[in-house]
Design a protein around this motif. Sequence first.
Motif, PDB file in Angstrom:
ATOM      1  N   ASN A   7       0.815  -1.211   0.000  1.00 21.26           N
ATOM      2  CA  ASN A   7       0.000   0.000   0.000  1.00 21.26           C
ATOM      3  C   ASN A   7       0.851   1.265   0.000  1.00 21.26           C
ATOM      4  OD1 ASN A   7      -2.394  -1.594   0.277  1.00 21.26           O
ATOM      5  ND2 ASN A   7      -1.971  -1.751   2.493  1.00 21.26           N
TER       6      ASN A   7
ATOM      7  N   GLN B 214      -3.942  -4.503  12.072  1.00 19.99           N
ATOM      8  CA  GLN B 214      -4.712  -3.367  12.585  1.00 19.99           C
ATOM      9  C   GLN B 214      -3.872  -2.115  12.768  1.00 19.99           C
ATOM     10  OE1 GLN B 214      -6.612  -4.751  16.179  1.00 19.99           O
ATOM     11  NE2 GLN B 214      -8.297  -5.707  15.047  1.00 19.99           N
TER      12      GLN B 214
ATOM     13  N   PRO C 150      -4.560   0.978   7.163  1.00 19.27           N
ATOM     14  CA  PRO C 150      -5.718   1.404   6.340  1.00 19.27           C
ATOM     15  C   PRO C 150      -6.797   0.336   6.347  1.00 19.27           C
ATOM     16  CG  PRO C 150      -3.862   0.753   4.957  1.00 19.27           C
ATOM     17  CD  PRO C 150      -3.349   0.794   6.357  1.00 19.27           C
ATOM     18  N   THR C 151      -8.036   0.778   6.246  1.00 16.95           N
ATOM     19  CA  THR C 151      -9.167  -0.155   6.296  1.00 16.95           C
ATOM     20  C   THR C 151      -9.249  -1.013   5.040  1.00 16.95           C
ATOM     21  OG1 THR C 151     -10.600   1.587   5.415  1.00 16.95           O
ATOM     22  CG2 THR C 151     -10.509   1.322   7.828  1.00 16.95           C
ATOM     23  N   GLU C 152      -8.672  -0.544   3.946  1.00 19.93           N
ATOM     24  CA  GLU C 152      -8.680  -1.308   2.703  1.00 19.93           C
ATOM     25  C   GLU C 152      -7.247  -1.408   2.182  1.00 19.93           C
ATOM     26  OE1 GLU C 152     -11.284   0.584  -0.016  1.00 19.93           O
ATOM     27  OE2 GLU C 152     -13.108   0.219   1.170  1.00 19.93           O
ATOM     28  N   GLY C 153      -7.021  -2.416   1.358  1.00 19.68           N
ATOM     29  CA  GLY C 153      -5.699  -2.583   0.775  1.00 19.68           C
ATOM     30  C   GLY C 153      -5.062  -3.886   1.204  1.00 19.68           C
ATOM     31  N   HIS C 154      -3.772  -4.019   0.922  1.00 15.31           N
ATOM     32  CA  HIS C 154      -3.044  -5.241   1.244  1.00 15.31           C
ATOM     33  C   HIS C 154      -2.737  -5.313   2.743  1.00 15.31           C
ATOM     34  CE1 HIS C 154      -2.439  -6.098  -3.034  1.00 15.31           C
ATOM     35  NE2 HIS C 154      -2.172  -4.804  -3.183  1.00 15.31           N
ATOM     36  N   THR C 155      -2.713  -6.512   3.239  1.00 16.08           N
ATOM     37  CA  THR C 155      -2.417  -6.717   4.667  1.00 16.08           C
ATOM     38  C   THR C 155      -1.278  -7.697   4.897  1.00 16.08           C
ATOM     39  OG1 THR C 155      -4.077  -8.490   4.810  1.00 16.08           O
ATOM     40  CG2 THR C 155      -4.794  -6.236   5.358  1.00 16.08           C
TER      41      THR C 155
END
Length: 629
Positions: free
Chosen positions: A165, A193, A210-215
């Motif tokens: 991200n 988180q 971030p709430t969206e994207g790669h983790t």
Amino acid sequence: EGSPYTWWVGKANEKHHYWGGSGPGIQKCACGIERNCTDPKYYCNCDADYKQWRKDAGMLSYKEHLPVSQVVVGDVNRPGSEAKVSVGPVRCQGDRNYWNAASFVTSSSYLHFSTFQGETSADISFYFKTSASDGVFLENLGNTDFIKVELKSATEVSFSFDVGNGPVELVVRSPSALSDDQWHRVTAERNVQQASLRVDQLPPQVRRAPTEGHTRLELYSQLYVGAAGGQRGFLGCIRSLRMNGVTLDLEERAKVTPGVKPGCSGHCTSYGMYCANGGKCVEKYNGYSCDCSKTAYDGPFCIKDVGAFFEEGMWLRYNFHSPGTSVKDLVSRTLLSSTDPEITAPDLTLNKEELSFSFSTTKSPCVLLYISSYTPDFMAVLVKPSGNLQVRYSLGGTKEPYNIDIDHRNMANGQPHTVNITRDGRDIVLQLDHYPPTSYSLPATSDTQFNSPKALFLGKVIEIGKIDQDIYKYNTPGFTGCLSRVQFNQIAPLKAALRPTNASSHVHIQGELVESNCGASPLTIPPMSAATDPWHLDSASAGFPYNGQAIGDGVNRNSAIIGGVIAVVIFTILCTLVFLIRYMFRHKGTYHTNEAKGAESAESADAAIMNNDPNFTETIDESKKEWLI
């Protein structure tokens, strides 16, 4: 109130008066904290002084004071008074890899490990120590993903990563330099988180994910510790490196890696202060040790007193040159003052001295310490017939020796006393026990050089030639008692006698010298009379504190008998006057008791007497009776 009679000695040679289950500075046992002691007036069960055994026990867990090196127990010379002491083992808990460390000695050196598996969670912690202002601690790369921890500047630590991200960086800034060659702890954590970075006890930096994207963190290269491709590497030490709970074996990998050394030099920078009393810190493989050879102390931290008990007639002589050595070699081997090896013994002079020792004795007069010379010069520390301490200097230029008399207290009272004497030219500083240092000055006509020192004597002076008349008188029968931690400049004569060292050949002893820890003896309570001793089997008459026995210092039995006779005569005269007054006036009688002040709050008559007169054990008082007028 006052000085405790029992204590224990911890790591830094400090006395501690708190016990198991309590804490530093509280001066209580566990029962004192929980308020359930045998006698509520005291804070330890053993202070109740009952005939039955009482026990205080608990864990000592304040790490900075451990381990326990000594337990010193007083109040043991009363008949029937007993104490039992046991010290359990010291137990250490924690990661045994805590000191697994590596030293990075070039900026291009690094260690490599297998790829870090931290796809969804990365937990990194380590300690570092450096004098460099920047360098990479560790890095692991992927195609585009990466994770890195580095020292960006002397005051900044950075934790950066990219999970797809875009790069994220957290920086903790310190108000003081982190390149101070002291240990600092870094903790970096990243999960789905949030990410966080903490350095020592500074406020942490936290960044929400971030709430969206790669983790997921996808890494492929090896994990590099101490450097990264094309960037300046880390110079210094890293230890206790843990990645997701696994400690990396830095030392084992460093053994086969150029530019990296196993362990960490520089322990003395952080822990050298634990080498006490002049001990020298010596770097060792993944640790350090204390060199106590130039001190009067022993033990791993140079805090153990080296002392001995002298019986009457015993003496010790330390020659400043050993038998068989040439006079020309004297100076460099005696550690006195000169550094010129061409100076011969008659030309050797001291412009300053440092002398320290501890002693205890009950006999006076005596010679504690005497330093002779090849000239009339000498220095002596004596106990006069009155029990007072005297320091005597004779350096020439005056008809009589210069004397420093300490008249404010009796030193021959069986208690341990510490003496510290420093002379620099004409100025002398003397410190006795814990009293403030006192300054003195040699007379203007006195020489300031101690010429040609020859030998140091303890206990008695056995010297050829003429010696001072007072010293000659005090020399018989000799010192009886304890001497410990004796040090003259860099010379420790007692330690040389009791420990096999290079200086042992300088020592000659008359009598059997037995090592003793008597220098650490506590204060003691004077013996109590059988009538007042709660431990005495026949204590039924304890209500009459002085059963016609002589008590106290300087009060002998004859004095007690004479005092008793005088008291009886006075009592008879008073009784006669009472009867005459009663017969003449016949007034209504009143009941009167000659009670001690404070009786209202005391639990017993004995307690009231003790509260009223703290010196009650040294006074014979037959007047504490009751009568009816």
